[in-house]
Design a protein around this motif. Structure first.
Motif, short mmCIF file in Angstrom:
data_model
loop_
_atom_site.label_atom_id
_atom_site.label_comp_id
_atom_site.label_asym_id
_atom_site.label_seq_id
_atom_site.Cartn_x
_atom_site.Cartn_y
_atom_site.Cartn_z
N TRP A 180 23.49 14.77 38.21
CA TRP A 180 22.21 15.00 37.55
C TRP A 180 22.18 15.47 36.35
CZ3 TRP A 180 19.38 14.18 42.27
CH2 TRP A 180 18.00 13.91 42.02
N ILE A 181 21.47 14.66 35.48
CA ILE A 181 21.23 15.34 33.86
C ILE A 181 19.75 15.02 33.63
CG2 ILE A 181 22.06 12.99 32.99
CD1 ILE A 181 23.28 14.70 30.83
N ALA A 182 19.25 15.97 32.98
CA ALA A 182 17.60 15.84 32.46
C ALA A 182 17.69 16.71 31.14
CB ALA A 182 16.86 16.08 33.47
N VAL A 183 16.90 16.03 30.24
CA VAL A 183 16.76 16.84 29.11
C VAL A 183 15.18 16.79 28.95
CG1 VAL A 183 17.02 16.83 26.44
CG2 VAL A 183 18.88 16.35 27.89
N VAL A 188 12.37 17.49 23.67
CA VAL A 188 13.72 17.67 22.71
C VAL A 188 14.67 16.52 22.88
CG1 VAL A 188 13.43 20.00 22.15
CG2 VAL A 188 14.55 19.30 24.26
N GLN A 189 14.25 15.40 23.87
CA GLN A 189 15.09 14.50 24.09
C GLN A 189 15.40 13.65 22.63
OE1 GLN A 189 13.50 11.59 26.78
NE2 GLN A 189 13.65 13.15 28.62
N SER A 190 16.64 13.09 22.48
CA SER A 190 17.17 12.19 21.52
C SER A 190 17.62 13.09 20.24
CB SER A 190 16.11 11.32 20.79
OG SER A 190 15.83 10.16 21.80
N GLN A 191 17.86 14.32 20.73
CA GLN A 191 18.48 15.34 19.60
C GLN A 191 19.58 15.75 19.93
OE1 GLN A 191 15.61 18.94 18.97
NE2 GLN A 191 13.90 17.37 19.21
N GLY A 192 20.37 15.16 20.82
CA GLY A 192 22.03 15.33 21.10
C GLY A 192 22.12 16.22 22.24
N TYR A 193 21.16 16.81 22.87
CA TYR A 193 21.49 17.82 23.99
C TYR A 193 22.08 17.07 25.25
CZ TYR A 193 18.48 21.25 21.64
OH TYR A 193 18.00 22.36 20.79
N GLY A 194 21.62 15.98 25.56
CA GLY A 194 22.38 15.05 26.55
C GLY A 194 23.69 14.73 26.26
N ARG A 195 23.96 14.44 25.02
CA ARG A 195 25.44 14.20 24.68
C ARG A 195 26.15 15.64 24.83
NH1 ARG A 195 28.12 10.80 21.06
NH2 ARG A 195 26.12 9.69 20.42
N LEU A 196 25.87 16.77 24.49
CA LEU A 196 26.40 17.84 24.36
C LEU A 196 26.69 18.16 26.06
CD1 LEU A 196 26.66 19.81 22.01
CD2 LEU A 196 25.10 21.09 23.06
N LYS A 246 21.52 2.96 28.45
CA LYS A 246 22.09 2.91 27.10
C LYS A 246 22.86 4.29 26.63
CE LYS A 246 20.27 -0.99 25.91
NZ LYS A 246 21.39 -2.05 26.04
N PHE A 247 21.92 5.38 27.22
CA PHE A 247 22.57 6.78 26.81
C PHE A 247 24.17 6.65 27.37
CE2 PHE A 247 23.28 10.90 28.95
CZ PHE A 247 23.61 11.62 27.79
N TYR A 248 24.43 6.38 28.92
CA TYR A 248 25.79 6.27 29.18
C TYR A 248 26.51 5.53 28.46
CZ TYR A 248 23.52 8.89 33.27
OH TYR A 248 22.76 9.63 34.07
N GLU A 249 26.32 4.06 28.22
CA GLU A 249 26.94 3.50 27.47
C GLU A 249 27.30 4.05 26.11
OE1 GLU A 249 24.98 -0.15 27.70
OE2 GLU A 249 25.32 -0.68 29.65
C1 LIG Z 1 19.11 10.47 29.61
C2 LIG Z 1 19.06 11.60 28.73
C3 LIG Z 1 19.44 12.84 29.71
C4 LIG Z 1 19.47 11.72 27.62
O1 LIG Z 1 19.69 12.83 26.69
P1 LIG Z 1 19.10 12.96 25.39
O2 LIG Z 1 19.21 14.42 24.98
O3 LIG Z 1 17.59 12.47 25.09
O4 LIG Z 1 20.34 12.01 24.53
P2 LIG Z 1 20.93 12.33 23.28
O5 LIG Z 1 20.08 12.91 22.16
O6 LIG Z 1 22.15 13.28 23.49
O7 LIG Z 1 21.65 11.21 23.03
C5 LIG Z 1 23.05 10.58 22.83
C6 LIG Z 1 23.12 9.14 22.46
O8 LIG Z 1 22.53 8.22 23.43
C7 LIG Z 1 21.61 7.30 22.86
N1 LIG Z 1 20.34 7.37 23.68
C8 LIG Z 1 19.74 8.49 24.20
N2 LIG Z 1 18.65 7.97 24.62
C9 LIG Z 1 18.44 6.62 24.27
C10 LIG Z 1 17.49 5.76 24.87
N3 LIG Z 1 16.29 6.14 25.40
N4 LIG Z 1 17.78 4.62 24.51
C11 LIG Z 1 18.73 4.24 23.71
N5 LIG Z 1 19.85 4.92 23.58
C12 LIG Z 1 19.74 6.31 23.91
C13 LIG Z 1 21.17 7.96 21.48
O9 LIG Z 1 20.91 7.09 20.52
C14 LIG Z 1 22.61 8.98 21.24
O10 LIG Z 1 23.44 8.29 20.48
P3 LIG Z 1 23.28 8.50 18.90
O11 LIG Z 1 23.63 10.19 18.63
O12 LIG Z 1 24.76 7.86 18.42
O13 LIG Z 1 22.11 8.25 18.35
C15 LIG Z 1 17.37 12.19 28.76
O14 LIG Z 1 16.73 11.18 27.88
C16 LIG Z 1 16.80 12.34 30.19
O15 LIG Z 1 16.49 13.27 30.56
N6 LIG Z 1 16.14 11.18 30.56
C17 LIG Z 1 15.25 11.17 31.74
C18 LIG Z 1 16.21 11.61 32.89
C19 LIG Z 1 17.28 10.66 33.11
O16 LIG Z 1 17.11 9.57 32.89
N7 LIG Z 1 18.26 11.39 33.69
C20 LIG Z 1 19.55 10.57 34.30
C21 LIG Z 1 19.32 10.23 35.67
S1 LIG Z 1 20.01 11.31 36.82
#
Ligand SMILES: CC(C)(COP(=O)(O)OP(=O)(O)OC[C@H]1O[C@@H](n2cnc3c(N)ncnc32)[C@H](O)[C@@H]1OP(=O)(O)O)[C@@H](O)C(=O)NCCC(=O)NCCS
Length: 160
Positions: A79-82, A86-94, A126-129
């Motif tokens: 599980w992961i959620a941001v 504050v999404q798209s600010q690097g917390y998910g990557r961290l 896309k985020f995972y990729e």
């Molecule tokens: C998926 C999720 C955890 C990503 O966390 P985040 O903090 O928004 O992501 P980050 O800012 O760390 O992004 C890391 C990279 O992924 C890419 N990315 C993030 N969200 C993206 C999106 N919506 N579309 C395309 N690329 C994306 C970013 O461009 C970034 O790359 P960069 O630093 O080179 O620009 C967050 O968006 C979320 O909580 N989503 C809803 C819940 C979910 O889907 N959970 C997973 C299922 S269990």
């Protein structure tokens, strides 16, 4: 700041899971169950949960992961959620980078993430990729008709 989740974070974490408006009620229930196992059974080894705080000390995101039973060195990201604010600010990557460091420190080599093929999950895929994960398998019509189980993975010692 990234740190293990504590009981005091419970409401904030569940609040942010709901605030993503991403998960169905049954999925939220499962997320809560894992949180309660983690918080109430300190001896368990199956789940680790970490939170990341924003600059104000508010919980910005959380991750649940653990070693996959009966494997040598394979781990699951459950599980992961941001928080949407504050999404798209690097917390998910961290959070994912931290999980990878922990897995390596524990002698792990492969991280698996299961997700859905629904269009709603495209940004998540896309985020995972972006973080170096690749689709390794797919089970058609797994969750429901037309909704595949997509299995992403990453071997931690391979080049990204
Ligand atoms: C998926 C999720 C955890 C990503 O966390 P985040 O903090 O928004 O992501 P980050 O800012 O760390 O992004 C890391 C990279 O992924 C890419 N990315 C993030 N969200 C993206 C999106 N919506 N579309 C395309 N690329 C994306 C970013 O461009 C970034 O790359 P960069 O630093 O080179 O620009 C967050 O968006 C979320 O909580 N989503 C809803 C819940 C979910 O889907 N959970 C997973 C299922 S269990």
């Amino acid at each position: 700041m990234l740190r293990p989740m504590t009981g005091g974070d419970r409401e904030q974490v569940i609040g942010l899971i709901k605030a993503t408006r991403f998960f169905l009620p049954d999925e939220i229930k499962v997320a809560e169950e894992l949180i309660d196992i983690y918080l109430n059974q300190p001896e368990q080894q199956d789940y680790k949960i970490e939170v990341v705080e924003d600059q104000t000390g508010k919980v910005a995101g959380y991750i649940t992961y653990g070693p996959t039973p009966l494997t040598e060195g394979t781990w699951d990201l459950y599980w992961i959620a941001v928080s949407p604010e504050v999404q798209s600010q690097g917390y998910g990557r961290l959070l994912v980078r931290h999980l990878e460091d922990e897995v390596k420190e524990n002698g792990g080599r492969l991280v698996i993430i299961e997700t859905s093929s629904q269009p709603k999950y495209l940004p998540t895929r896309k985020f995972y990729e972006k973080l170096g994960y690749r689709e390794m398998a797919r089970i058609p019509d797994f969750y429901r008709s037309g909704d595949d189980r997509v299995i992403f993975g990453k071997y931690l010692r391979e080049k990204e």
